[in-house]
Design a protein around this motif. Structure first.
Motif, PDB file in Angstrom:
ATOM      1  N   PHE A  76       8.281   0.649  16.144  1.00 13.26           N
ATOM      2  CA  PHE A  76       7.420   0.463  15.053  1.00 13.26           C
ATOM      3  C   PHE A  76       7.064   1.583  14.325  1.00 13.26           C
ATOM      4  CE2 PHE A  76       6.254  -2.599  18.294  1.00 13.26           C
ATOM      5  CZ  PHE A  76       6.085  -3.821  17.616  1.00 13.26           C
ATOM      6  N   HIS A 101       2.637  11.008   9.762  1.00 13.94           N
ATOM      7  CA  HIS A 101       1.719  10.625   8.182  1.00 13.94           C
ATOM      8  C   HIS A 101       0.828   9.868   8.403  1.00 13.94           C
ATOM      9  CE1 HIS A 101       1.548   9.216   4.050  1.00 13.94           C
ATOM     10  NE2 HIS A 101       2.006   7.969   4.638  1.00 13.94           N
ATOM     11  N   LEU A 102       1.026   8.963   9.116  1.00 12.39           N
ATOM     12  CA  LEU A 102       0.029   7.786   9.218  1.00 12.39           C
ATOM     13  C   LEU A 102      -1.484   8.472   9.888  1.00 12.39           C
ATOM     14  CD1 LEU A 102       1.353   4.324  10.659  1.00 12.39           C
ATOM     15  CD2 LEU A 102       0.816   4.750   8.364  1.00 12.39           C
ATOM     16  N   GLU A 112       0.417   4.429   0.290  1.00 10.16           N
ATOM     17  CA  GLU A 112       0.318   5.560   1.427  1.00 10.16           C
ATOM     18  C   GLU A 112       0.750   5.219   2.603  1.00 10.16           C
ATOM     19  OE1 GLU A 112      -4.237   6.218   1.631  1.00 10.16           O
ATOM     20  OE2 GLU A 112      -3.610   8.413   1.639  1.00 10.16           O
ATOM     21  N   THR A 113       0.535   3.614   3.239  1.00  5.99           N
ATOM     22  CA  THR A 113       0.939   3.355   4.649  1.00  5.99           C
ATOM     23  C   THR A 113       2.522   2.516   4.372  1.00  5.99           C
ATOM     24  OG1 THR A 113       0.018   1.504   4.539  1.00  5.99           O
ATOM     25  CG2 THR A 113      -1.125   3.263   5.218  1.00  5.99           C
ATOM     26  N   GLY A 114       2.758   1.925   3.321  1.00  2.00           N
ATOM     27  CA  GLY A 114       3.899   1.101   3.122  1.00  2.00           C
ATOM     28  C   GLY A 114       3.646  -0.471   3.525  1.00  2.00           C
ATOM     29  N   LYS A 115       2.376  -0.453   3.971  1.00  2.00           N
ATOM     30  CA  LYS A 115       2.436  -1.796   4.452  1.00  2.00           C
ATOM     31  C   LYS A 115       2.320  -3.061   3.407  1.00  2.00           C
ATOM     32  CE  LYS A 115      -1.449  -4.514   7.010  1.00  2.00           C
ATOM     33  NZ  LYS A 115      -0.348  -5.270   7.821  1.00  2.00           N
ATOM     34  N   SER A 137       6.329  -1.774   7.635  1.00  5.26           N
ATOM     35  CA  SER A 137       5.643  -0.882   6.861  1.00  5.26           C
ATOM     36  C   SER A 137       6.312   0.549   6.725  1.00  5.26           C
ATOM     37  CB  SER A 137       4.130  -0.521   7.703  1.00  5.26           C
ATOM     38  OG  SER A 137       3.357  -1.563   7.714  1.00  5.26           O
ATOM     39  N   GLU A 138       6.943   0.973   7.888  1.00  5.87           N
ATOM     40  CA  GLU A 138       7.678   2.006   8.112  1.00  5.87           C
ATOM     41  C   GLU A 138       9.048   1.824   7.064  1.00  5.87           C
ATOM     42  OE1 GLU A 138       9.771   3.166  11.757  1.00  5.87           O
ATOM     43  OE2 GLU A 138       9.288   5.127  11.383  1.00  5.87           O
ATOM     44  N   VAL A 176      -3.208   9.869   7.251  1.00  5.26           N
ATOM     45  CA  VAL A 176      -3.893   8.893   6.165  1.00  5.26           C
ATOM     46  C   VAL A 176      -5.009   8.252   6.816  1.00  5.26           C
ATOM     47  CG1 VAL A 176      -3.429   6.503   5.358  1.00  5.26           C
ATOM     48  CG2 VAL A 176      -1.514   8.327   5.189  1.00  5.26           C
ATOM     49  N   TRP A 224       7.622   2.611   3.544  1.00  5.43           N
ATOM     50  CA  TRP A 224       7.179   3.782   3.527  1.00  5.43           C
ATOM     51  C   TRP A 224       8.379   4.847   3.067  1.00  5.43           C
ATOM     52  CZ3 TRP A 224       7.585   8.469   6.472  1.00  5.43           C
ATOM     53  CH2 TRP A 224       6.620   9.537   6.121  1.00  5.43           C
ATOM     54  N   ASN A 225       9.493   4.756   4.145  1.00  6.10           N
ATOM     55  CA  ASN A 225      10.751   5.311   3.821  1.00  6.10           C
ATOM     56  C   ASN A 225      11.215   5.110   2.553  1.00  6.10           C
ATOM     57  OD1 ASN A 225      10.785   6.975   6.334  1.00  6.10           O
ATOM     58  ND2 ASN A 225      11.549   4.941   7.425  1.00  6.10           N
ATOM     59  N   ASP A 261       0.940  -1.323   0.183  1.00  4.02           N
ATOM     60  CA  ASP A 261       0.159   0.000   0.031  1.00  4.02           C
ATOM     61  C   ASP A 261       1.019   1.028   0.026  1.00  4.02           C
ATOM     62  OD1 ASP A 261      -1.862   2.017   0.385  1.00  4.02           O
ATOM     63  OD2 ASP A 261      -2.085   1.495   2.582  1.00  4.02           O
ATOM     64  N   ILE A 300      15.245  -7.001  19.200  1.00  8.70           N
ATOM     65  CA  ILE A 300      15.928  -5.632  19.039  1.00  8.70           C
ATOM     66  C   ILE A 300      16.613  -5.307  20.280  1.00  8.70           C
ATOM     67  CG2 ILE A 300      15.668  -3.131  18.687  1.00  8.70           C
ATOM     68  CD1 ILE A 300      13.380  -3.710  17.226  1.00  8.70           C
ATOM     69  N   TYR A 349       6.926   9.045  10.614  1.00 12.91           N
ATOM     70  CA  TYR A 349       5.955   8.225  10.047  1.00 12.91           C
ATOM     71  C   TYR A 349       4.636   8.112  10.725  1.00 12.91           C
ATOM     72  CZ  TYR A 349       4.229   3.451   8.265  1.00 12.91           C
ATOM     73  OH  TYR A 349       3.714   2.380   7.703  1.00 12.91           O
TER      74      TYR A 349
END
Lengths: 785, 275
Positions: free
Chosen positions: B253, B261-262, A652-655, A776-777, B265, A780-781, A650, A697, B258
């Motif tokens: 996350f 931005h979301l 718009e969101t990068g998902k 997603s991030e 959206v 999107w980047n 997607d 992480i 971002y």
């Protein structure tokens, strides 16, 4: 009657689904105490003092043990030794049962509080006062090797545990890369993942003074190996005085192969207090202390000629071992990784160099696939990237470079450039079948059409091979294994014709109790219900090497077949006597021995009864119908397959959404298709999970930031489409069942297919790689850079 | 995962509960479902000496359809709220949000009062209640007060409640804007809480309310979007500067750029359902 090849429902599922499973934590022993381990909150610190005086007098406290108390006890050993390239032995610093001086990762055990209840142990633990002097930590593999990096072990300068290489002469590979028409280069991180078995690790130590025997109940994948390592290397207790039981075990994925300090501690402390002790990990402890998986930093280069033929492969990998060497950790980035770099391809020159180092993080060891997913990831990412760069279709590029078919019987096995000899393979059909399923040409049209609607579609391939059924003991011994890798099986035909099978394999979800029973029922011509599979108890089963590396059916199943052969051979003699016929004139089928060409026969049950009531019996033949076998295979098995992922992004969101996933696997012959499908499904979920969702992480100071299910993304059913799976069958030529193993295939093949699909979707954005997990991030980047 | 020892009490009427809460002052926590409180107790991040379970108080479970409002008892579960017909008709975003919380087990046990008292900025209720112009009915030993939702959320895990207070109900006004309302969220993939949640209640002739959770430590209404829409701007224009001037959260996350931005959206997604 044939049960082999049919989807018999799993006999173990009723007890699991109705909550009747018996896991280690379900076991209660009179007089049992409960342990809580106090763990370091720091990645690297000196313990200046531990004050247990207040805690010791808290209600219910039985004993508090600290590192000083076990200072004379050995640490847990490495089960595999890898030597430096210059021949020196790998650095093997002690992994103490409790840390007396310097903690080396968050979660390192510092003290054991034993009390009458778990709550009391935990309450008292809050009153143990530990003074730490916090020291600088090193977390990433590359930082660990830098000049002046904090040392994890004082006796291991530069933090390097070992370096290692495999393949052709480095100079030849270097030259071939240099001379190549095109070189595809990738540098990436194969990120660390947390295994997350549903059942947390648990162990009960039970010392019985009256006979001086110890029983360890433990949530493990290989009880006999735990007994061997704990007795011979850690505690020095005679092995015949120790029983290890692995009852129902709720998943392992590799993380329950290893011998953990808590197992030795509950046994050691049980003798000290002369009472049973139970410990069960909390989920937070599992995150911090179950050996993690992957964590490689890799630089890989693939040379190609102008027609797209692979000319050479050069790989350099840094493998993070964590703070200590876990049981099989040295084998994972080396013999389970470097040896797979031939893939399905004819690449004539291959070289890999590996540096394995210590860091102030939890140990890393085998995790579903263990080295093979890492090898497949680098290789299959390279191939799709090369295809993109050279503007060759990725399917065409693979077909061009595939090894020709060989069955391992008429044609010899395929000798790779990286030590292994593949048993049998026929690689084009899996790719072609998968392409047919996906509707490749139509997809490319859909992909173009989608662009105008704000969606990005991508397709990614992975054609993988793996080495399973580990393996010939002599081979793994030559490579550094400190244990054999055979399997044992005892087939005991009871007087009434019921059969008990004692297997050294261990089921922790794989369905042995069904699959093994199918083999036995089929061969003996008896109902499935007449077969009981016993496993997981060192006092019941002669010996065993446990379950990992997709080895249970290929190795453990073969051992069962060997014992069944012996049963039938002896049964034939008894039957011949009863039928007053020559043994050579008998045939065994359908549960009875028949004199060939006649209707004279005697049933399996009659022969078994005769064996135990030998009134009318062949002269000189021993009574009984009970045989043991040890099976040591002549080679690994080599399953392979093709996975194709289709993703939608997607904008718009990068998902990233998984739209389709096609898997065509060749795992050799299949005994229970439903169980194999289930194994493939689970493997796919884990492999796709690594690609899109999972990843441990650590902060720069060594804290695991996402150590809970609130933050660590485990894949769930609604993250996936319905998997589209199919098979080809290329039997294994060297084991009696012709099986290759299915436990890890899904996890090995799928990860690069998903990332390749993401890259295909993003091919107009001029990038070479995206770091896993592909969140997603991150996408999107990329879309907005 | 064993919490420290705790004394558990379950009064069956509000006066007893208020008395207990008053007497035990800061040594107690109110249990109203426990899907936030119990996990932090098991992690020993919170060690109350006393738990006052208010889910046995019948009147706190009632959802009442009044002439000008709907009052949702603080101990109504998310599941009960999601299937309440009066709420479905008068404030569909509340039904929708209730059905998106956690999973079936959470929805059958967790309560709206417990959730908002905890004031997790990523929970689903805050944005929805802000957009609904709800008010929170709070009782203590000395009486009852009703706090406007705009004054209720004070920060991360902080509300207008004091020691001795019990939230007894949430009042949702029956308005034109609540009839035309929705809630959308981009989920945090591990917890499935809202990485960004946006609730919009919209009546162009009276009032437009746009609120977010997950975006900052305190759930908030975006007055910029509301004013722009009231001025007749289209959704794209109105949301161009979503969450401007707000301190946007950042984690592994979603970093703040971002997330911001979301937020835009998801504001557009919500508006596209209503306009």
């Amino acid at each position: 009657m044939t049960l082999i090849g049919t989807s018999v429902k799993r006999v173990e599922d009723k007890r699991f689904l109705t909550g009747k499973g018996q896991y280690t934590d379900d076991i209660k022993i009179p007089g049992m105490t409960y342990a809580y381990f106090i763990r370091s909150p720091h990645a690297h610190a000196n313990i200046k003092s531990i004050d247990i005086s207040t805690a010791s007098s808290e209600p219910g406290v039985v004993e508090i043990i600290t590192g000083k108390d076990v200072a004379e006890v050995n640490g847990v050993p490495a089960g595999w030794q890898v030597d430096f390239i210059n021949g020196e032995t790998m650095k093997e610093p002690k992994h103490p049962l409790l840390v007396p001086d310097t903690v080396k990762h968050v979660g390192d055990a510092v003290a054991m509080v034993i009390a009458e209840s778990y709550g009391a142990a935990k309450d008292a633990a809050e009153k143990v006062f530990i003074d730490y002097e916090v020291l600088p930590a090193v977390v990433s593999p590359s930082d660990a090797l830098k000049e002046g990096a904090p040392l994890v072990h004082a006796d291991c300068p530069s933090n390097l545990c070992f370096d290692w290489q495999l393949g052709n002469e480095k100079a030849d590979v270097d030259k071939a890369i240099e001379d190549s028409h095109h070189v595809t280069k990738l540098e990436f991180i194969n990120q660390r993942v947390v295994p997350n078995a549903m059942e947390p690790r648990s162990a009960i130590g039970h010392y019985e003074e009256h006979n001086g025997k110890y029983t360890l109940y433990t949530s493990t994948q290989n009880p006999h190996l735990i007994r061997l390592l704990m007795c011979a290397f850690v505690l020095g207790i005679p092995e015949h005085k120790v029983r290890v039981v692995a009852p129902d075990v709720g998943g392992g994925f590799g993380s329950k192969i290893f011998h953990y300090t808590e197992e030795a501690m509950v046994i050691w402390a049980s003798q000290r207090i002369n009472r049973p002790i139970k410990w069960t990990a909390e989920r937070s402890e599992s995150f911090l202390t179950d050996a993690h998986g992957r964590d490689h930093v890799t630089k890989a280069e693939l040379g190609l000629d102008k027609d797209g033929n692979f000319t050479a492969l050069r790989v350099n990998t840094q493998a993070n071992l964590g703070a200590y060497i876990s049981t099989f950790a040295p084998a994972v980035p080396t013999y389970l990784h470097g040896t797979l770099l031939q893939g399905l391809y004819t690449t004539p020159l291959i070289h890999i160099h590996v540096d394995a180092m210590f860091t102030h993080t939890n140990a890393v060891d085998a995790y579903r696939g263990a080295g093979r997913p890492e090898a497949t990831y680098l290789l299959e990412r390279l191939v799709d990237t090369a295809a993109l760069e050279m503007n060759i279709d990725p399917a065409e590029l693979r077909l061009k470079n595939f090894i020709d078919p060989f069955d391992g019987v008429e044609q010899p096995g395929y000798q790779t450039q990286v030590a292994l000899q593949y048993d049998s393979g026929n690689y084009q059909p899996v790719l072609k079948k998968a392409l047919g399923m996906v509707g490749y040409e139509q997809f490319r049209k859909d992909q173009e059409a989608a662009k105008s609607s704000g969606k990005l579609l991508g397709i990614g391939f992975s054609t993988y091979i793996e080495a399973c059924g580990i393996a010939p003991s002599a081979v793994v011994g030559a490579l550094g294994a400190r244990a054999g890798l055979f399997e044992s099986a005892q087939v005991r035909v009871q007087p009434t014709g019921k059969v008990s099978v004692y297997s050294g394999s261990h089921s922790h979800g794989q369905g042995h109790e069904t699959t093994f029973a199918q083999i036995v029922a089929d061969r003996f011509g008896i109902p499935l219900e007449d077969v009981e599979i016993v496993h997981g108890d060192s006092e019941a089963v002669a010996f065993g090497m446990g379950t990992y590396g997709s080895r249970s059916l290929a190795v453990g199943g073969s051992a069962i077949v060997k014992s069944m052969d012996k049963v039938i051979e002896k049964g034939t003699k008894i039957a011949a006597h009863l039928l007053e016929a020559n043994p050579d004139d008998l045939e065994f089928a359908g549960g009875k021995w028949t004199v060939k060409g006649t209707d004279k026969s005697v049933a399996f049950g009659d022969v078994s009864l005769t064996a135990y009531v030998p009134h009318n019996y062949p002269e000189g033949l021993e009574p009984g119908l009970d045989f043991s076998s040890f099976y040591d295979p002549t080679n690994f098995t080599y399953p392979f397959g093709c996975h194709i992922a289709i993703v939608e992004i997607d904008k718009e969101t990068g998902k990233v959404t998984m739209k389709r996933f096609i898997a065509v696997d060749d795992v050799g012959n299949v005994i229970n298709p439903m169980i194999v499908d289930g194994q493939i499904h689970g493997g796919l979920a884990q492999g796709i999970g690594q690609a899109l969702l999972e990843g441990a992480i650590y902060s720069d100071d060594g804290q695991l930031i996402n150590g809970t299910y609130m933050d660590y993304v485990m894949p769930r059913a609604d993250d996936f489409p319905m998997f589209e799976i199919d098979r080809t069958v290329t039997p294994c030529p060297h084991n009696p069942l012709g099986v290759k193993g299915a436990g890890e295939a899904g996890c090995i093949g799928s990860t690069p297919a998903v990332v390749n699909a993401v890259m295909d979707a993003l091919k107009d954005y001029g990038i070479h790689d995206v770091e896993m997990p592909v969140t997603s991030e991150k996408v999107w980047n990329i879309l907005n850079q | 995962m064993i919490p420290s020892q705790v004394a558990y009490r379950k009064p069956d009427n509000i006066n007893d509960a208020l008395q207990l809460v008053n007497d035990l002052a800061d040594d107690c926590k109110i249990l109203a479902g426990g899907h936030s409180l119990i996990p932090v107790m098991r992690l020993r991040l919170n060690d109350p000496e006393n738990l006052i379970d208010i889910t046995g108080i019948a009147e706190l479970k009632v959802i009442r359809d009044n002439e000008n409002s709907i009052t949702i008892g603080a101990c109504a579960t998310h599941a009960e709220i999601s299937r309440n017909e009066a709420i479905q008709q008068n404030a569909p975003m509340i039904s929708k949000a209730a059905g998106m919380i956690g999973d079936i087990q959470v929805r059958n046990f967790g309560t709206i009062g417990g959730s908002i008292a905890h004031a997790d900025p990523a929970a689903d209720w805050p944005a929805v209640l802000l957009a609904a112009n709800a008010s929170i009915v709070i009782k203590n030993a000395s009486g009852q007060r009703e706090v406007d939702i705009d004054q209720f959320f004070k920060g991360l895990f902080t509300t207008a409640c004091d020691d001795g207070d019990i939230i007894t109900a949430i009042r949702i006004p029956k308005t034109a804007f609540n009839k035309n309302s929705t809630y959308v969220k981009f989920v945090q993939p591990a917890s499935r809480f809202a990485l960004v949640g946006c609730a919009v209640a919209l009546d162009k002739n009276s009032e437009i309310r746009v609120a977010f959770n997950g975006v900052s430590a305190t759930p908030f209404r975006d007055n910029g979007i509301e004013k722009s829409l009231m001025n007749g701007d289209d959704a794209a224009t109105a949301t161009a500067n979503t969450a401007d001037g707000v301190s946007v959260m950042s984690d592994h996350f979603a970093k703040s750029n971002y997330r911001k931005h979301l937020a835009g959206v998801y504001a557009r997604k919500a508006l596209s359902e209503l306009m």
